[in-house]
Design a protein around this motif. Structure first.
Motif, short mmCIF file in Angstrom:
data_model
loop_
_atom_site.label_atom_id
_atom_site.label_comp_id
_atom_site.label_asym_id
_atom_site.label_seq_id
_atom_site.Cartn_x
_atom_site.Cartn_y
_atom_site.Cartn_z
N ALA A 195 6.76 66.13 10.54
CA ALA A 195 7.26 67.32 10.90
C ALA A 195 8.40 67.08 11.94
CB ALA A 195 6.31 68.15 11.63
N ARG A 196 8.26 66.11 12.97
CA ARG A 196 9.19 65.76 13.66
C ARG A 196 10.33 65.21 13.00
NH1 ARG A 196 9.66 61.20 17.76
NH2 ARG A 196 7.98 60.41 16.82
N HIS A 197 10.06 64.31 12.11
CA HIS A 197 11.19 63.73 11.31
C HIS A 197 12.14 64.94 10.43
CE1 HIS A 197 8.66 60.07 10.78
NE2 HIS A 197 8.97 60.19 11.80
N ILE A 198 11.47 65.89 10.05
CA ILE A 198 12.14 66.95 9.53
C ILE A 198 13.05 67.78 10.50
CG2 ILE A 198 11.71 69.43 8.32
CD1 ILE A 198 9.28 68.24 6.99
N GLU A 199 12.62 67.85 11.49
CA GLU A 199 13.41 68.51 12.64
C GLU A 199 14.51 67.77 13.12
OE1 GLU A 199 11.30 70.64 15.68
OE2 GLU A 199 9.53 70.20 14.80
N CYS A 200 14.48 66.30 12.98
CA CYS A 200 15.30 65.47 13.45
C CYS A 200 16.63 65.61 12.45
CB CYS A 200 14.84 64.16 13.59
SG CYS A 200 14.59 63.44 15.20
N VAL A 201 16.17 65.55 11.11
CA VAL A 201 17.22 65.74 9.95
C VAL A 201 17.97 67.22 10.19
CG1 VAL A 201 17.48 65.83 7.53
CG2 VAL A 201 15.87 64.24 8.65
N ALA A 202 17.45 68.18 10.37
CA ALA A 202 17.76 69.50 10.46
C ALA A 202 18.82 69.49 11.64
CB ALA A 202 16.85 70.73 11.00
N LYS A 203 18.50 68.82 12.84
CA LYS A 203 19.53 68.65 13.94
C LYS A 203 20.67 67.89 13.73
CE LYS A 203 19.67 67.42 18.66
NZ LYS A 203 19.25 66.63 19.97
N ALA A 204 20.27 66.66 12.91
CA ALA A 204 21.59 65.84 12.56
C ALA A 204 22.38 66.52 11.54
CB ALA A 204 20.84 64.59 11.84
N LYS A 205 21.89 67.25 10.66
CA LYS A 205 23.16 68.07 9.89
C LYS A 205 23.97 68.78 10.51
CE LYS A 205 20.10 68.22 5.63
NZ LYS A 205 19.35 69.02 4.75
N THR A 206 23.63 69.33 11.66
CA THR A 206 24.62 70.09 12.63
C THR A 206 25.45 69.17 13.57
OG1 THR A 206 22.95 71.89 12.69
CG2 THR A 206 24.58 71.82 14.25
#
Length: 511
Positions: free
Chosen positions: A289-300
């Motif tokens: 779940a933490r990884h998914i949030e990281c990717v979402a932030k990185a996309k921005t």
């Protein structure tokens, strides 16, 4: 535990001359010896007393041959005889260890029938070092000699010989190979064959590693060992995981969804399935779940960095997400080096859409402690400078090198070894590197790999007190590195990078 009195010790010492061939081959003596070894929580104490008064060395002359013997190249802190006794004594620690590793070791010991075979394997596993460093075959030969002389059955002898022959295997695979690779686990299970041998090897591997020296055994290595043990036990029991639709609908996937914020629920399936089974097995639902949030932030923003203290290793677990590119691992390693951060392990994953999830276990190079909030902020700034602003990583590292002259050279001299393994992985060449530890080493190695056109898929970074043993899964142009000339050129480049100052000075330059 009872201690021999001084008068008893004196009587034994005065009668050691009576221990001859008849004593060593006595059926009665063998039964007493097995009875001692069959109590693994007490055997270490009893055998140490027997060694102290000279009885163990008289009964087993092969043990006397390694008394006080130190083999410097294997980096054991203790002489062979002391290491052996400490390994057996370490079994007594298991009931009080706690944690997931301790519980698994305790259950393995509790369910291990005929534990005397394990204790005897520990007693014999390094006896071959009397003949030299390459000791395994000689240890197996001496084990057979001892078992025949004291009257062990053929079945018992074969079990002990098996454990001695493979006493390095489980630690080597768990620390230096990708145990999330089903091929690795399948091959290991084919070698082990039975759940008894797996339990015994698990316990032997812990005891052997624990007795190498202070701080060599740690929770991280225990976790790696446990991961291989659990996956192998599952396969031996006929419960190997198969990847199908039902697999992705498992309760674990539901737990991942429960951990992910509502706004990112649609990302879960694509993220986990895209990174495949190896990723799904390796991490907990909370970590994914933490990884998914990281990717979402990185996309921005182009880059996301998340860190927390791992309670098992007491290091910082740093997750980095950004767009994949050639040389990314080297650039990240350079950023760690620039901030005087040592990397102890790395797990690298790239999604089908090109976003990476790279997970590093790191510690402050000076204090060997988790990173402080200030260090994490500085690391994130350095990563942004290198990965977003295209600052030269080499310049960032060069600035740090002026602050770490004492850390630049290996902390102790170690002979450098670079080996190529094209057997362990179906799609990758594994490059194994052993050399002296120093801050910045990982960057120098990975930069040399990048310069050679290699793509790094994943890595095992293992740092002991005095050396590193790192393994890199690599390809070149999407293929294994199989040509002798190519391997030679890559090896030369890596050795020059590892011995950075020596290589520069030989060319008249400076670092």
């Amino acid at each position: 535990l009872a201690q021999l009195s001084r008068p008893t010790e004196r009587i034994i010492a005065e009668n050691l001359h009576r221990v001859g061939d008849a004593f060593r081959s006595s059926d009665l003596v063998r039964r007493y010896f097995i009875a001692i070894c069959n109590q693994p929580l007490r055997a270490g104490h009893a055998l140490r007393q027997a060694a102290h008064v000279g009885l163990l060395g008289r009964y087993l002359p092969e043990f006397a041959a390694v008394s006080g013997l130190i083999r410097y190249q294997d980096f054991h802190t203790y002489p062979v005889d002391e290491h052996t006794l400490r390994a057996i004594e370490s079994l007594a620690r298991v009931p009080d260890m706690g944690g997931s590793v301790g519980r698994a070791l305790g259950e393995a010991l509790e369910h291990l029938s005929e534990p005397y075979l394990l204790v005897m394997a520990l007693l014999c596993h390094d006896l071959g070092k009397a003949a030299g460093e390459a000791h395994v075959d000689e240890s197996v030969r001496l084990t057979g000699t001892i078992c025949r002389r004291i009257g062990m059955s053929n079945e018992d002898r074969e079990q002990i010989e098996f454990l001695v022959r493979h006493h390095i295997l489980m630690n080597r695979i768990s620390q230096y190979r990708d145990v999330d690779d089903e091929d690795i686990v399948r091959s290991f299970c084919q070698t082990v064959g039975t759940d008894w041998r797996l339990r015994a090897l698990f316990l032997l591997s812990y005891a052997d590693l624990y007795a190498v020296g202070p701080s060599v055994w740690n929770d991280w290595k225990g976790t790696l060992l446990l991961q291989l043990y659990l996956r192998s036990m599952k396969r031996l029991a006929g419960r190997a995981e198969t990847v199908g639709e039902a697999y992705w609908q498992s309760p674990k996937m539901d737990e991942v969804r429960a951990e992910v914020p509502a706004a990112l629920q649609a990302e879960v399936d694509g993220h986990v399935r895209g990174l495949e089974q190896r990723y799904f097995v390796a991490f907990t639902p909370a970590q994914m779940a933490r990884h998914i949030e990281c990717v979402a932030k990185a996309k921005t923003s182009g880059l996301a960095v998340s860190a927390e203290i791992n309670p098992q290793t007491m290091m910082s677990e740093v997750v980095i997400s950004t767009r994949d590119r050639h040389g990314l691992f080297a650039a990240i390693a350079g950023c760690f080096s620039a901030q005087l951060i040592d990397v102890n392990s790395a797990a690298l994953f790239t999604r089908p859409d090109g976003w990476v999830v790279d997970v590093f276990m790191v510690a402050d190079a000076w204090q060997r402690q988790p990173l402080t909030p200030a260090q994490l902020a500085a690391l994130e700034d350095t990563l942004a400078a290198a990965l977003i602003e295209d600052r030269s990583v080499e310049e960032l590292v060069a600035q740090s090198r002026r602050r770490l002259f004492a850390l630049l050279q290996p902390r102790v001299p170690v002979q450098t070894r670079v080996d190529f393994d094209n057997v362990s992985s179906r799609n990758h060449t594994v490059i194994d590197i052993e050399t002296g530890d120093r801050t910045g080493l990982l960057y120098d190695i990975t930069r040399a790999m990048t310069d050679a056109g290699l793509d790094i898929s994943t890595a095992r970074i293992v740092t002991d007190v005095r050396r590193v043993r790192d393994s890199f899964y690599v390809t070149k142009d999407n293929a294994k590195i199989e040509g002798h000339d190519m391997q030679t050129a890559i090896r030369e480049g890596l050795v020059n990078a590892i011995h950075l100052r020596t290589a520069a000075e030989s060319k008249g330059g400076t670092i």
